[in-house]
Design an enzyme around this catalytic site. Structure first.
Site, PDB file in Angstrom:
ATOM      1  N   ARG A 151      -9.620  -8.961  37.398  1.00 62.45           N
ATOM      2  CA  ARG A 151      -8.805  -7.854  36.930  1.00 62.45           C
ATOM      3  C   ARG A 151      -9.571  -6.573  37.219  1.00 62.45           C
ATOM      4  NH1 ARG A 151      -8.840 -11.917  32.985  1.00 62.45           N
ATOM      5  NH2 ARG A 151      -6.770 -12.829  32.572  1.00 62.45           N
ATOM      6  N   LYS A 175     -10.328 -11.904  28.970  1.00 61.20           N
ATOM      7  CA  LYS A 175      -9.519 -11.737  27.760  1.00 61.20           C
ATOM      8  C   LYS A 175      -9.902 -12.774  26.713  1.00 61.20           C
ATOM      9  CE  LYS A 175      -5.455  -9.601  29.891  1.00 61.20           C
ATOM     10  NZ  LYS A 175      -3.993  -9.705  30.103  1.00 61.20           N
ATOM     11  N   HIS A 246      -3.187  -4.514  40.318  1.00 58.09           N
ATOM     12  CA  HIS A 246      -3.583  -5.914  40.517  1.00 58.09           C
ATOM     13  C   HIS A 246      -3.209  -6.436  41.900  1.00 58.09           C
ATOM     14  CE1 HIS A 246      -5.338  -6.515  36.734  1.00 58.09           C
ATOM     15  NE2 HIS A 246      -4.275  -6.824  36.023  1.00 58.09           N
ATOM     16  N   ARG A 249      -5.708  -8.806  43.272  1.00 51.35           N
ATOM     17  CA  ARG A 249      -5.727 -10.030  42.443  1.00 51.35           C
ATOM     18  C   ARG A 249      -4.563 -10.932  42.834  1.00 51.35           C
ATOM     19  NH1 ARG A 249      -7.541 -12.172  37.483  1.00 51.35           N
ATOM     20  NH2 ARG A 249      -5.953 -12.873  36.010  1.00 51.35           N
ATOM     21  N   HIS A 272      -6.779 -17.523  33.587  1.00 49.74           N
ATOM     22  CA  HIS A 272      -5.543 -17.717  32.822  1.00 49.74           C
ATOM     23  C   HIS A 272      -5.745 -18.841  31.817  1.00 49.74           C
ATOM     24  CE1 HIS A 272      -2.843 -15.922  36.215  1.00 49.74           C
ATOM     25  NE2 HIS A 272      -3.365 -14.997  35.459  1.00 49.74           N
ATOM     26  N   TYR A 281       2.700 -17.550  40.846  1.00 47.25           N
ATOM     27  CA  TYR A 281       2.265 -17.328  42.224  1.00 47.25           C
ATOM     28  C   TYR A 281       2.736 -18.413  43.191  1.00 47.25           C
ATOM     29  CZ  TYR A 281      -0.905 -13.878  40.227  1.00 47.25           C
ATOM     30  OH  TYR A 281      -1.418 -12.801  39.567  1.00 47.25           O
TER      31      TYR A 281
END
Length: 300
Positions: A151, A175, A246, A249, A272, A281
């Protein structure tokens, strides 16, 4: 009300609890604070307080947002904020019933991320002039970003101790405070090495910093500044499609899948927590999967 408004202390107590127990980023906490304060202002117009909200009042607020043409994605995030707040109040026995329990989230159309082609990525990465210290830094950042799928916030906050060029690894705390190790790849290692030797000291001047990619003022760069740098190089490279912070990314994930990477590996690299987040994706790999099927399946 707008001039004398003071947020209910419950909001700050809730956010402090989120920070200490969930390790959410400052950006996420700021979004929660904004959402909850907007909701509270609406609640106060109904002569109520956060602690005595019911399901009907929440539905009224959601209807109000529809009338005001708020995006469904923004309303879904708002409702997520409310669910967490009232879950916190319920657990801590400030309320007896969760008013969000039976409120449905707005139906969202999952937006597929834009992905640059490999040729476009190559053009973008070739654009910075490495003889210029600032662009040498940018070149290393772009190569590292495309090589790792970080990120942008993770990239600009990298410190020297988080990267091992000898091992070709970068250690990321993402995160929720979750740590992951991501391989760099030879080209990214080479560009970061060149930047460290040729440009970083000049950017810092006499300042000391453990930030890997400091700004020209010797400080941590903001994600907005780096986003503007990406747009500059895209413009110079003749790339005119829609870009986002992003972009690289997304390209990292889609190009890995196009070349046959396992979805769960991509999930781990991206950081994730849920595989369903990564599955967005897989649309880009559809053509390749069809090709592989026709080539290798006995009845293809």
């Amino acid at each position: 009300m707008t001039d004398k408004y003071q947020a209910d202390p419950i909001i700050d107590a809730f956010l402090d609890d989120l920070w200490s127990t969930k390790g959410l980023s400052d950006n996420t906490l700021a979004s929660y604070r904004t959402d909850l304060r907007h909701f509270e202002r609406f609640v106060l117009t109904k002569k109520r307080q956060l602690i005595n909200v019911d399901q009907l009042l929440i539905r009224d607020y959601l209807a109000f947002r529809v009338e005001q043409n708020f995006a469904k994605s923004s309303t879904a995030r708002l409702l997520s904020s409310l669910r967490r707040l009232y879950g916190y109040l319920l657990v801590n026995e400030h309320i007896a019933v969760d008013p969000t329990a039976l409120v449905e989230s707005p139906q969202l159309v999952r937006q597929l991320p834009d992905a640059l082609s490999e040729a476009q990525i190559n053009s973008l990465l070739d654009e910075p002039n490495v003889d210029d210290p600032l662009e040498c830094r940018d070149k290393a950042m772009l190569e590292l970003l495309y090589a790792t799928g970080l990120r942008v916030t993770e990239l600009v906050s990298l410190t020297l101790e988080q990267i091992s060029l000898r091992q070709g690894l970068v250690r990321i705390v993402g995160k929720g405070g979750k740590e992951r190790l991501v391989p760099l790849g030879e080209l990214a290692v080479t560009e970061v090495e060149q930047y460290l030797v040729a440009a970083r000291a000049e950017l810092l001047g006499n300042k000391q910093s453990d930030v890997l990619f400091p700004s020209k003022r010797g400080q941590m760069m903001t994600r907005q500044t780096f986003w503007h740098r990406i747009k500059l190089y895209a413009l110079r490279a003749g790339i005119h499609c829609h870009l986002s912070p992003h972009t690289l990314r997304h390209a990292f994930a889609t190009h890995l899948l196009n070349h046959g990477a396992d979805l769960r590996v991509v999930q781990l690299l991206l950081g994730h927590s849920d595989l369903s987040t990564t599955q967005i994706y897989t649309h880009v790999a559809k053509a390749r999967l069809q090709q592989l099927h026709s080539e290798h399946h006995p009845r293809g």
